[in-house]
Structure formats: C-alpha cells, structure tokens
Design a protein around this motif. Sequence first.
Motif, PDB file in Angstrom:
ATOM      1  N   UNK A  79      40.674 -20.342  93.871  1.00 23.73           N
ATOM      2  CA  UNK A  79      40.981 -19.305  92.647  1.00 23.73           C
ATOM      3  C   UNK A  79      39.895 -19.615  91.536  1.00 23.73           C
ATOM      4  N   UNK A  80      38.974 -18.508  91.575  1.00 28.66           N
ATOM      5  CA  UNK A  80      38.077 -18.609  90.393  1.00 28.66           C
ATOM      6  C   UNK A  80      38.847 -17.687  89.171  1.00 28.66           C
ATOM      7  N   UNK A  81      38.448 -18.456  87.991  1.00 33.74           N
ATOM      8  CA  UNK A  81      39.056 -17.451  86.856  1.00 33.74           C
ATOM      9  C   UNK A  81      38.014 -16.630  86.430  1.00 33.74           C
ATOM     10  N   UNK A  82      38.780 -15.484  85.994  1.00 30.41           N
ATOM     11  CA  UNK A  82      37.877 -14.185  85.742  1.00 30.41           C
ATOM     12  C   UNK A  82      37.304 -14.447  84.456  1.00 30.41           C
ATOM     13  N   UNK A  83      36.091 -13.863  84.235  1.00 31.65           N
ATOM     14  CA  UNK A  83      35.527 -14.107  82.840  1.00 31.65           C
ATOM     15  C   UNK A  83      36.429 -13.649  81.789  1.00 31.65           C
ATOM     16  N   UNK A  84      36.420 -14.049  80.519  1.00 33.34           N
ATOM     17  CA  UNK A  84      37.224 -13.742  79.326  1.00 33.34           C
ATOM     18  C   UNK A  84      36.879 -12.283  79.160  1.00 33.34           C
ATOM     19  N   UNK A  85      37.738 -11.450  78.529  1.00 39.27           N
ATOM     20  CA  UNK A  85      37.546 -10.183  77.902  1.00 39.27           C
ATOM     21  C   UNK A  85      36.505 -10.074  76.887  1.00 39.27           C
ATOM     22  N   UNK A  86      35.799  -9.195  76.633  1.00 40.48           N
ATOM     23  CA  UNK A  86      34.715  -9.160  75.469  1.00 40.48           C
ATOM     24  C   UNK A  86      35.034  -7.828  74.932  1.00 40.48           C
ATOM     25  N   UNK A  87      35.267  -7.903  73.486  1.00 43.58           N
ATOM     26  CA  UNK A  87      35.293  -6.725  72.507  1.00 43.58           C
ATOM     27  C   UNK A  87      33.863  -6.371  71.743  1.00 43.58           C
ATOM     28  N   UNK A  88      33.542  -5.072  71.956  1.00 46.11           N
ATOM     29  CA  UNK A  88      32.392  -4.865  71.441  1.00 46.11           C
ATOM     30  C   UNK A  88      32.341  -3.606  70.923  1.00 46.11           C
ATOM     31  N   UNK A  89      31.616  -3.145  69.723  1.00 38.78           N
ATOM     32  CA  UNK A  89      31.531  -1.910  69.240  1.00 38.78           C
ATOM     33  C   UNK A  89      30.044  -1.227  69.726  1.00 38.78           C
ATOM     34  N   UNK A  90      30.055   0.018  69.998  1.00 41.43           N
ATOM     35  CA  UNK A  90      28.868   0.645  70.421  1.00 41.43           C
ATOM     36  C   UNK A  90      28.771   1.946  69.466  1.00 41.43           C
ATOM     37  N   UNK A  91      27.679   2.054  69.038  1.00 36.19           N
ATOM     38  CA  UNK A  91      26.935   3.339  68.202  1.00 36.19           C
ATOM     39  C   UNK A  91      26.083   3.982  68.977  1.00 36.19           C
ATOM     40  N   UNK A  92      25.944   5.214  68.499  1.00 32.79           N
ATOM     41  CA  UNK A  92      25.040   6.338  69.182  1.00 32.79           C
ATOM     42  C   UNK A  92      23.746   6.148  68.385  1.00 32.79           C
ATOM     43  N   UNK A  93      22.829   6.078  69.434  1.00 37.20           N
ATOM     44  CA  UNK A  93      21.310   6.031  68.831  1.00 37.20           C
ATOM     45  C   UNK A  93      20.749   7.035  68.004  1.00 37.20           C
ATOM     46  N   UNK A  94      20.369   6.594  66.967  1.00 38.34           N
ATOM     47  CA  UNK A  94      19.855   7.644  65.787  1.00 38.34           C
ATOM     48  C   UNK A  94      20.801   8.191  65.092  1.00 38.34           C
TER      49      UNK A  94
END
Length: 212
Positions: free
Chosen positions: A6-21
């Motif tokens: 059983x392989x442990x799933x990578x932990x969740x990542x919380x990110x914020x994304x902005x629109x270019x320009x």
Amino acid sequence: MSSCGFALAPPAKKVVVYRNGDPFFPGRKFVVTQRRFLTLEAFLSEVTKSIHAPVAVRNLYTPQHGHRVLGLGDLQDGCQYVAAGFEKFKKLNCRSTGSWLALGCFCCSVFRNGDLLSPPFPLPLPRSTLLQWDTLLATLTRKADLRSGAVTKLCRLDGAQVCAGEELVSGRYYVAVGDEEYQKLPYLELLVPPGSAHRRLWYVGCGQGVKG
C-alpha cells in the motif's frame, strides 16, 4: 497488519492561482490532490473554468521569477502561481493581489468590435474615471487598438449603446466600437471558455447605475 503493497498518496496541496496580467484578480484557491487531478493538464482545465480565463490555461508560473510548473509534483503547498495561455508571463505584483472590489475599483471585460480572434481585455478603472466619459473612451482607445481607430462607443452584447459610465456594471462584458456600426457576433460563445460563470448574458437597462 502489514502495510506492504500500500503506497501512501501524496498529501493535498493548497495553492492560490492568479490570472496573468490581471492585477485586480483576487486569486482563486485550489486544493490539489492526486485523487482529484491525475495530470497537470486536468488541473489546468479546472483552473481555466474556475478563474474565468479568457483563453485556455496552458501554463502555470511562479509569481515572481516566472519559473514554469512542469508537473503536479512541482506545486508547493501554500504557494501562489500565475495562470497563462501561450502569452508572455507577467510578473505578479504582490501589493496588488487584493480584490479590486476591496480597492474600490471597477472592472469589466471588453471585446473589440468585429474581432473574433482576440480575447476580451480586462478594464480595471478607479470609480472616479467612470464619471469622466471622455477619459474612459480614451483609455479604451489605447487598450483596444481598433483597426478603425479611436473608440467612440461602448456597447452591451445585445448592441445597446452605453451612454454614460454610471450605466456600466462591474464584472460584465462590453464591446468597444469605433465610428463603424456595431457588429452583433457571438463574442461570448467563441472567445470565453464554456462553463465559465461569466458566460451569462446580462442585459442591463439604462439608469441602473454602477454595481460591484
């Protein structure tokens, strides 16, 4: 009980994304898990819809140095990224990543009359500029760069002409027009990604005032 196999799933990542320009876009939060997004392409598709990008998002960049994200494994928990199509990356100004509403600003998106190749451009303005119609048209002229020359009219998507800044509504779509006639074309359908909440047609009558 053995945990072998059983392989442990990578932990969740919380990110914020902005629109270019777009310095007035407040950013969109995402929780990235391997279960939800198997590939970077799947995540970019979700980003396109969620941030109402004018064109499909093809690349993610780090906000200050513009390093391109090559895979989901490159994403770092708690970090910010800039979403772009194939256009040139524009460095994110950290001081301007607050909501344009919080800054007391107005922002709408504007198509170019008769142009079904160029996506709409954002038009962020101080609310004081809305009361100065000549100044607003001059700003539109610089940003739209119409082949016909100066912008002399601003129309809603149904072709109705906007007569004053007080009639504009934040977050809506308009069409910049020169001395030529307004061309009623499927701007929204062809230039804004399907599924975007901003694809709703809004027909606002004269005199309703500027809304946030």
